[in-house]
Design an enzyme around this catalytic site. Structure first.
Site, PDB file in Angstrom:
ATOM      1  N   TYR A 125      12.437   2.766   5.754  1.00  0.00           N
ATOM      2  CA  TYR A 125      13.814   2.071   6.169  1.00  0.00           C
ATOM      3  C   TYR A 125      14.784   3.040   6.677  1.00  0.00           C
ATOM      4  O   TYR A 125      15.794   2.431   7.010  1.00  0.00           O
ATOM      5  CB  TYR A 125      14.005   0.958   5.072  1.00  0.00           C
ATOM      6  CG  TYR A 125      13.079  -0.115   4.884  1.00  0.00           C
ATOM      7  CD1 TYR A 125      11.931  -0.045   4.341  1.00  0.00           C
ATOM      8  CD2 TYR A 125      13.458  -1.235   4.997  1.00  0.00           C
ATOM      9  CE1 TYR A 125      10.913  -0.545   4.122  1.00  0.00           C
ATOM     10  CE2 TYR A 125      12.524  -2.281   5.109  1.00  0.00           C
ATOM     11  CZ  TYR A 125      11.235  -2.024   4.415  1.00  0.00           C
ATOM     12  OH  TYR A 125      10.416  -3.047   4.514  1.00  0.00           O
ATOM     13  N   LYS A 172       0.854   5.650  -2.579  1.00  0.00           N
ATOM     14  CA  LYS A 172      -0.227   5.951  -1.907  1.00  0.00           C
ATOM     15  C   LYS A 172      -0.568   7.556  -1.696  1.00  0.00           C
ATOM     16  O   LYS A 172      -0.762   7.909  -0.689  1.00  0.00           O
ATOM     17  CB  LYS A 172      -0.055   5.198  -0.425  1.00  0.00           C
ATOM     18  CG  LYS A 172      -1.394   5.331   0.588  1.00  0.00           C
ATOM     19  CD  LYS A 172      -2.281   4.105   0.167  1.00  0.00           C
ATOM     20  CE  LYS A 172      -3.760   4.154   1.116  1.00  0.00           C
ATOM     21  NZ  LYS A 172      -4.706   3.438   0.613  1.00  0.00           N
ATOM     22  N   ASP A 205      -2.919  -0.493  -2.260  1.00  0.00           N
ATOM     23  CA  ASP A 205      -3.833  -1.555  -2.010  1.00  0.00           C
ATOM     24  C   ASP A 205      -4.467  -1.919  -3.196  1.00  0.00           C
ATOM     25  O   ASP A 205      -4.788  -3.095  -3.379  1.00  0.00           O
ATOM     26  CB  ASP A 205      -4.868  -0.928  -1.104  1.00  0.00           C
ATOM     27  CG  ASP A 205      -5.092   0.464  -1.317  1.00  0.00           C
ATOM     28  OD1 ASP A 205      -4.637   1.029  -2.244  1.00  0.00           O
ATOM     29  OD2 ASP A 205      -6.190   1.020  -0.767  1.00  0.00           O
ATOM     30  N   ASP A 229       8.725  -4.159  -0.602  1.00  0.00           N
ATOM     31  CA  ASP A 229       8.888  -5.201   0.189  1.00  0.00           C
ATOM     32  C   ASP A 229       7.749  -6.396   0.240  1.00  0.00           C
ATOM     33  O   ASP A 229       7.458  -7.419  -0.082  1.00  0.00           O
ATOM     34  CB  ASP A 229       9.359  -4.922   1.590  1.00  0.00           C
ATOM     35  CG  ASP A 229       9.832  -5.880   2.529  1.00  0.00           C
ATOM     36  OD1 ASP A 229      10.131  -7.050   2.004  1.00  0.00           O
ATOM     37  OD2 ASP A 229       9.879  -5.668   3.659  1.00  0.00           O
ATOM     38  N   ASP A 233       6.793 -10.152  -1.722  1.00  0.00           N
ATOM     39  CA  ASP A 233       6.452 -11.303  -1.136  1.00  0.00           C
ATOM     40  C   ASP A 233       5.123 -11.746  -1.588  1.00  0.00           C
ATOM     41  O   ASP A 233       4.675 -12.937  -1.683  1.00  0.00           O
ATOM     42  CB  ASP A 233       6.333 -11.004   0.419  1.00  0.00           C
ATOM     43  CG  ASP A 233       7.759 -11.440   1.245  1.00  0.00           C
ATOM     44  OD1 ASP A 233       8.716 -11.289   0.684  1.00  0.00           O
ATOM     45  OD2 ASP A 233       7.661 -11.680   2.357  1.00  0.00           O
TER      46      ASP A 233
END
Ligand code: ATP
Length: 336
Positions: A125, A172, A205, A229, A233
């Site tokens: 970001y 990750k 993941d 983020d 969701d």
């Protein structure tokens, strides 16, 4: 008792509708809040030629507390994200998203109780994209020790204070060995000071799969910006959708409360948006002001409206309007 002061940002799309509902129910708790309305987003762009005028930022900083409606961000073009600029401009480094089941809401799981803590100032970001040659675009993903330690300290202190059982760092680092490696390293250092909170790590993941299969596998999820983020969701989807999940953006001496969802232009102006997320953000704001009891009463009133299943908005299977839902919450507050 004198009224608390707080900034109110109506925002774009469904923002003014859900903010209006939240404001009415907060007033019905009996806690007096004097709102100062500040324009940010599309309206500010139209009036002042700037979606985030410096004066708006200054007002929020001075006041220290704001309730913010969603602000639209153009996809693939146009001005940079106002949400990102606001978080960065105010130093709101921690994004706290409690995701809890609300009995009565149609959803895949009952008893979900997760907290997503998202680093709010850096990662992808930072918004730096460059084109070294035509057809090749690179995006910068910045991870710093300072910001990673700060968010890890926030997450562990939150977990310890709220009696949470574990903190799982989502990463990750198998691919992004240095940047996510640094994030992990900082989290491990902080975790060492909290023997009472279980420390765990999960690749992003795999964490997504865990959450879909069985959300109770996790408790507090500590994430760099983008994973936070996406995970929030996903988690919102587990409890019935984006209309239900509130968020707090916290910095030193400043707090901005909002919904996880965006401006939902597809349903804007129709009076059918679900104001639950912003009402629950209002409950978090009340707790932040020191009115925890009023915050809990508001949460209980929302829970009651869902339990009774009347006056629900279309996204959760009902046919009521935003206003009717808010009136039902106000009536439930009166009954408690
Ligand atoms: P933005 O560009 O501001 O992020 P968006 O439409 O891309 O907006 P969201 O606003 O998060 O993203 O909405 C995603 C979907 O969820 C939309 O179809 C929207 O109608 C629905 N939605 C989001 N918030 C609500 C809400 N409060 N009540 C009902 N539906 C909602």
């Amino acid at each position: 008792m004198s009224a608390y002061r707080a900034v109110l940002i109506p925002g774009d799309g469904i923002g003014p509708e859900v903010i209006g509902a939240a404001r009415r129910v907060i007033a019905a708790t009996g806690v007096a809040v004097e709102w100062e309305e500040v324009e940010v987003g599309g309206t500010a762009l139209g009036k002042h030629g700037d979606p985030l005028p410096g004066a708006a930022l200054e007002r929020i900083r001075e006041c220290g507390v704001a309730l913010k409606g969603p602000v639209a961000t153009p996809v693939g073009k146009g001005f940079p994200s106002v949400n990102v600029a606001l978080r960065r401009g105010l130093g709101l480094y921690a994004n706290l998203r409690p995701v809890r089941s609300i009995p009565g809401v149609p959803s895949r799981y009952r008893d979900v109780d997760l907290v997503v803590i998202r680093e709010n100032t850096e990662g992808l970001y930072v918004g730096i994209e460059r084109e070294p040659r035509p057809g090749v675009v690179e995006a910068v993903r910045r991870i710093t020790a300072a910001a990673s330690l700060r968010i890890a300290r926030f997450a562990f202190a939150y977990a310890a204070r709220n009696g949470r059982r574990s903190v799982t760092v989502v990463h990750k680092a198998n691919i992004l060995k240095r940047s996510d490696g640094l994030f992990l390293d900082c989290a491990r250092r902080v975790a060492a000071g909290y023997p009472g909170v279980e420390y765990r790590e999960r690749i992003v993941d795999a964490a997504c799969q865990d959450l879909v299969l069985d959300p109770s596998r996790h408790d507090v999820l500590l994430c760099p910006n983008l994973y936070g983020d996406i995970i929030s969701d996903l988690a919102a989807g587990l409890v019935g959708g984006l209309g239900l999940v509130p968020a707090a953006n916290l910095g030193d001496g400043v707090a901005v409360f909002e919904a996880v969802h965006g401006s939902a232009p597809d349903i804007a102006g129709r009076g059918i948006a679900n104001p639950t997320a912003l009402i629950l953000a209002g409950a978090m704001l009340l707790a932040h002001l020191g009115e925890a009891e009023a915050g809990r009463a508001l949460e209980a009133a929302v829970a009651r409206v869902y339990r009774e299943g009347r006056c629900l908005t279309p996204d959760v299977g009902g046919s009521s309007t935003t206003r009717e839902f808010a009136e039902a919450v106000i009536a439930a507050l009166g009954d408690t």
